[in-house]
Design a protein around this motif. Structure first.
Motif, short mmCIF file in Angstrom:
data_model
loop_
_atom_site.label_atom_id
_atom_site.label_comp_id
_atom_site.label_asym_id
_atom_site.label_seq_id
_atom_site.Cartn_x
_atom_site.Cartn_y
_atom_site.Cartn_z
N GLN A 195 31.21 18.92 -70.08
CA GLN A 195 30.52 17.73 -69.59
C GLN A 195 29.02 17.81 -69.85
O GLN A 195 28.38 16.81 -70.20
CB GLN A 195 30.78 17.56 -68.09
CG GLN A 195 30.28 16.22 -67.53
CD GLN A 195 30.93 15.04 -68.23
OE1 GLN A 195 32.16 14.98 -68.37
NE2 GLN A 195 30.11 14.10 -68.68
N LYS A 196 28.46 19.02 -69.72
CA LYS A 196 27.03 19.20 -69.98
C LYS A 196 26.72 18.95 -71.47
O LYS A 196 25.71 18.33 -71.81
CB LYS A 196 26.60 20.61 -69.58
CG LYS A 196 26.64 20.85 -68.07
CD LYS A 196 26.21 22.26 -67.73
CE LYS A 196 26.25 22.50 -66.22
NZ LYS A 196 25.84 23.88 -65.85
N ILE A 197 27.61 19.45 -72.34
CA ILE A 197 27.42 19.23 -73.78
C ILE A 197 27.52 17.74 -74.11
O ILE A 197 26.70 17.18 -74.86
CB ILE A 197 28.46 20.03 -74.59
CG1 ILE A 197 28.21 21.53 -74.42
CG2 ILE A 197 28.41 19.64 -76.07
CD1 ILE A 197 29.27 22.40 -75.05
N GLU A 198 28.51 17.07 -73.54
CA GLU A 198 28.69 15.64 -73.80
C GLU A 198 27.51 14.83 -73.27
O GLU A 198 27.07 13.86 -73.92
CB GLU A 198 30.00 15.16 -73.18
CG GLU A 198 31.23 15.74 -73.87
CD GLU A 198 32.50 15.47 -73.09
OE1 GLU A 198 32.45 14.63 -72.17
OE2 GLU A 198 33.53 16.09 -73.40
N ASP A 199 27.01 15.20 -72.09
CA ASP A 199 25.84 14.50 -71.54
C ASP A 199 24.63 14.67 -72.45
O ASP A 199 23.86 13.72 -72.67
CB ASP A 199 25.52 15.04 -70.14
CG ASP A 199 26.58 14.64 -69.11
OD1 ASP A 199 27.34 13.70 -69.41
OD2 ASP A 199 26.64 15.28 -68.04
N ALA A 200 24.45 15.88 -73.01
CA ALA A 200 23.31 16.13 -73.89
C ALA A 200 23.45 15.33 -75.19
O ALA A 200 22.47 14.76 -75.69
CB ALA A 200 23.23 17.62 -74.20
N LEU A 201 24.68 15.26 -75.71
CA LEU A 201 24.90 14.49 -76.94
C LEU A 201 24.69 12.99 -76.69
O LEU A 201 24.13 12.29 -77.53
CB LEU A 201 26.32 14.74 -77.46
CG LEU A 201 26.61 16.15 -77.99
CD1 LEU A 201 28.07 16.27 -78.41
CD2 LEU A 201 25.71 16.48 -79.18
N GLN A 202 25.15 12.49 -75.54
CA GLN A 202 24.96 11.08 -75.20
C GLN A 202 23.48 10.76 -75.03
O GLN A 202 23.01 9.70 -75.46
CB GLN A 202 25.71 10.75 -73.91
CG GLN A 202 25.67 9.27 -73.54
CD GLN A 202 26.32 8.39 -74.59
OE1 GLN A 202 27.49 8.58 -74.93
NE2 GLN A 202 25.56 7.44 -75.13
N GLU A 203 22.75 11.68 -74.42
CA GLU A 203 21.31 11.49 -74.26
C GLU A 203 20.61 11.42 -75.61
O GLU A 203 19.72 10.59 -75.83
CB GLU A 203 20.74 12.63 -73.42
CG GLU A 203 19.25 12.47 -73.09
CD GLU A 203 18.73 13.61 -72.24
OE1 GLU A 203 17.49 13.72 -72.13
OE2 GLU A 203 19.55 14.38 -71.71
N THR A 204 21.03 12.29 -76.52
CA THR A 204 20.45 12.26 -77.87
C THR A 204 20.76 10.94 -78.58
O THR A 204 19.89 10.34 -79.22
CB THR A 204 21.03 13.43 -78.71
OG1 THR A 204 20.74 14.66 -78.06
CG2 THR A 204 20.44 13.43 -80.11
N ALA A 205 22.02 10.46 -78.46
CA ALA A 205 22.40 9.18 -79.09
C ALA A 205 21.60 8.02 -78.51
O ALA A 205 21.16 7.12 -79.24
CB ALA A 205 23.89 8.93 -78.90
#
Length: 418
Positions: free
Chosen positions: A258-268
């Motif tokens: 979830q932390k990785i996905e949140d970071a990727l979503q923030e980048t997008a």
């Protein structure tokens, strides 16, 4: 050059010349029996005017290509003298009439080749026939081509295309597509496991890098104590990180995902709102790196080799029918999607327009240079083979029309002067 002339052209030449000879014979015959009846003056007038028309048109047609009777009459042998100007005029005509972006788009919209191809391929038997035709010729084409040149051209095309793509937008699309994928954690799991193994295997290096961030104290004792504390903390942190990565690789519900996905979503989200200049800088560095071009050429060469091997194996392993069915199904679905098909036609037309706008001048130079490289006799033979038969029809028409005009003038003379 006569042996290379079109058979129809030779036939029409014989007919036109034969008519001239016939008119000369009729003229002699009419003059010989001029007082023997009312028909002969009419026949003489017809033959005389027909000969004038035939000779005038023969001179005009011959003067286009050569000197009539070999006499250097001014404004004759036009094609031979004006070869370079004709080449430039033809090249300019082709470019301005057929290769303008507007004309390319209009012709493409009228032709709609995608629709025709998709409709053809939507039938399984026709899809199989087309696939077999392409596969039969592709190996010969690749084997006869300079693969090094093809690889270089392909790499240049990819490089040019990458330079025109907004990198931030591309990364955003890829990230959003990845985040929407139901199997994203399955893709991440082996990567996290490998990272955990790498951290464990390089534990000493990680700890050394962490200890470098602790600045030495002025007092030696305090410096030693701080470094020892940092090493202890780093060692525990490394062990914990390795354990977390290993656990995440076995459990897709681990909180790390979830932390990785949140970071990727923030980048997008950052890229979507206008960020991403650093991505463009990075892209330019990569594209301008000579090693990138060498790598792309190597990839293209391997791709061509793989295509060749795959094409050759389709016939052997019996999967051609399956691929034909796949192609037919895809074409049938696209044929039913009128909006998407129309969009593809528009995009292809725009691509053709950009191509003509970019390379139209080069095509004009190519045509001009090709015509200039031809020998005059070769150019004359090519033109005569294309339009020579029609020019001989002009001679035939000139003979007959001239004869009719002669009859008309003879009749008017009788009416006026008796």
């Amino acid at each position: 050059m006569t042996d290379t002339l079109d058979p129809l052209l030779r036939k029409m030449r014989r007919i036109a010349t034969g008519l001239l000879v016939l008119m000369a014979f009729l003229y002699v015959l009419a003059r010989s029996f001029e007082g023997g009846g009312t028909i002969w003056p009419w026949l003489g007038a017809f033959a005389e005017a027909a000969m004038v028309g035939a000779l005038a048109d023969w001179f005009a047609v011959t003067a286009l290509f050569r000197h009539p009777l070999g006499l250097p009459i001014p404004h004759t042998a036009i094609v031979r003298k004006e070869k370079e100007r004709i080449g430039a005029a033809v090249a300019s005509f082709v470019r301005k009439s057929f290769l303008t972006p507007e004309e390319v788009v209009r012709q493409w919209q009228d032709w709609r080749p995608f629709k025709k191809v998709v409709r053809y391929l939507s039938h399984p038997a026709q899809a199989k026939r087309a696939l077999h035709w392409g596969l039969e010729r592709m190996p010969k084409l690749l084997q006869s081509s300079d693969r090094e040149t093809l690889s270089r051209l392909g790499a240049s095309g990819i490089r040019h295309g990458a330079a025109t793509i907004p990198m931030a937008r591309l990364v955003t699309i890829l990230l959003q597509g990845f985040l929407k994928s139901p199997g994203k954690r399955s893709l991440l799991a082996p990567i996290l496991g490998r990272l955990g193994e790498s951290v464990t295997a390089n534990r000493e290096w990680v700890m050394d890098e962490a200890s470098k961030s602790t600045k030495p104290r002025k007092l030696k004792l305090l410096g030693l104590i701080s470094q020892a504390a940092a090493s202890a903390v780093s060692g525990k942190a490394v062990e914990k990180l390795s354990a977390e990565l290993e656990a995440a690789s076995r459990d897709e519900n681990h909180q790390l995902y979830q932390k990785i996905e949140d970071a990727l979503q923030e980048t997008a989200d950052e890229l979507e709102t206008g960020g991403g200049e650093e991505w463009e800088v990075l892209k330019k560095k990569v594209i301008d790196d000579p090693e990138t071009m060498r790598t792309l050429e190597e990839v293209m060469d391997r791709a061509l080799r793989l295509i060749l091997e795959s094409v050759e194996s389709l016939e052997k392993d019996g999967t051609l029918a399956e691929w034909s069915q796949v192609l037919s199904n895809a074409a049938a679905r696209l044929n039913e999607d009128e909006a998407r098909l129309h969009l593809l036609e528009e995009r292809a037309g725009e691509l053709g327009a950009r191509f003509s706008g970019r390379y139209g001048a080069k095509v004009e130079k190519l045509i001009n240079r090709t015509v200039n490289n031809w020998e005059p006799d070769e150019l004359i033979a090519r033109i005569e083979n294309q339009v020579g038969a029609d020019l001989q029809f002009i001679r035939v028409n000139g003979t007959l029309i001239g004869g009719l005009v002669g009859l008309l003038l003879h009749g008017v003379g009788i009416l006026v002067w008796g």
